[in-house]
Design an enzyme around this catalytic site. Sequence first.
Site, short mmCIF file in Angstrom:
data_model
loop_
_atom_site.label_atom_id
_atom_site.label_comp_id
_atom_site.label_asym_id
_atom_site.label_seq_id
_atom_site.Cartn_x
_atom_site.Cartn_y
_atom_site.Cartn_z
N ASP A 94 0.40 -0.95 0.05
CA ASP A 94 0.24 0.04 0.15
C ASP A 94 0.52 1.03 -0.02
OD1 ASP A 94 -1.57 2.01 0.46
OD2 ASP A 94 -2.65 0.84 1.82
N ASP A 268 -8.11 -7.40 -0.01
CA ASP A 268 -6.69 -7.13 1.59
C ASP A 268 -8.02 -6.47 2.68
OD1 ASP A 268 -5.38 -4.80 2.74
OD2 ASP A 268 -6.51 -4.51 0.82
N CYS A 306 -14.15 -27.61 9.46
CA CYS A 306 -13.45 -26.78 9.36
C CYS A 306 -11.99 -27.69 9.48
CB CYS A 306 -12.34 -25.15 10.08
SG CYS A 306 -10.68 -25.04 9.69
N CYS A 308 -8.39 -26.89 9.54
CA CYS A 308 -7.14 -26.23 10.34
C CYS A 308 -6.03 -26.73 10.85
CB CYS A 308 -7.35 -24.78 9.95
SG CYS A 308 -8.46 -23.83 11.98
N CYS A 311 -8.51 -26.64 14.42
CA CYS A 311 -9.68 -27.54 14.57
C CYS A 311 -9.58 -28.55 14.72
CB CYS A 311 -10.85 -26.58 13.49
SG CYS A 311 -11.34 -25.08 13.70
N HIS A 337 -6.92 -19.71 13.01
CA HIS A 337 -8.68 -19.71 11.91
C HIS A 337 -8.76 -19.12 11.49
CE1 HIS A 337 -12.43 -22.02 12.16
NE2 HIS A 337 -12.81 -20.22 12.45
#
Length: 379
Positions: A94, A268, A306, A308, A311, A337
């Site tokens: 940015d 983003d 989930c 991930c 999890c 997560h």
Amino acid sequence: MTAITYEHIKTCRQTGARLGRVHTPHGSFDTPAFMPVGTLATVKTMSPEELREMNANIILSNTYHLWLRPGEDIIQEAGGLHQFMNWDGAILTDSGGFQVFSLSDMRDIKEEGVHFRNHLSGEKLFLSPEKAMRIQNALGSDIMMAFDECPPYPASHAYMKASVERTLRWAERCLRAHDRPTEQGLFGIVQGGEYEDLRRQSAKDLVSLDFPGYAIGGLSVGEPKDVMNRMLASTTPLLPFNKPRYLMGVGSPDSLIDGAIRGVDMFDCVLPTRIARNGTCMTSIGRLVVRNAKYARDFRPLDENCNCYTCRNYTRAYIRHLVKCNETFGFRLTTYHNLYFLLKLMEQVRTAISEDRLGDFKEAFFEQYGFNKENAQNF
């Protein structure tokens, strides 16, 4: 020859959303894509290896903050931002414009640039289009952003018109000052607030400058959700089909899907990492505030749908304990997560586009997530 190219793969027949791929000097990423935010050359609490593990292929860092700490000269001496932070994927920086206008109460906008005070020390600083380009060239990001004015919301039509015209003049100066166009792609930023005529003019003028990509700025800054969607619907068709389109600062699940439907390729936002540090988690059935007392003896994962790392290995009760005790590991688990959730969501969006069913996917996701007009705007 340009550093950034866009490859169109498919258009969803149901919604008009685009499936594509952006090619950069540090690899390619599939779109629509969500970019985790690493403001100070790190995505808070995450390692680059963990980001790769969850299939993040591009992250965002910030020119303003890295200019102040540690300084672009140190990063350049280290071999550039990729080497400095040990990240071998793509990086977007940015320009710092948003931070100049949002963090500093004492600023003076001139044609040459912006005079303001360092939000950390109070020191007087000056940032111009040319300086923003010099800093980003030194950082070595794959995608750079033009220096623009980020006007407040709401703003009058007259103020916004003058701001859009200044942003165009600054964009022309950025192009002239950009030293490495074959190594770093520079995106122009469409502004115009809630005014369709100014959005159209901004898009037309910037497209005439032939940037390798275009961002849409000044949205998700407090305007109603329907205003954002209307601005997107009227802006994205004016941008080149063969170049990437980036909606800045958007990261709620509903806005990611709505943005993709309206032709956006890149997003983003600090939302997933910021709310994670408050113990708030995105799940397939809605928001879960794991700090709440009702999870003290809940030994299920954050999201039973989930897969991930968090999890698969940890319970709500344990994570609540860590967060309540301000243990860093708890914030790492919730951050992992949330980022995984959004990256997986975008993977599902891409699959739905490829199968011409993104509209059906949106309807099912919104129903399961429990979105309505109120919580979709205020997640």
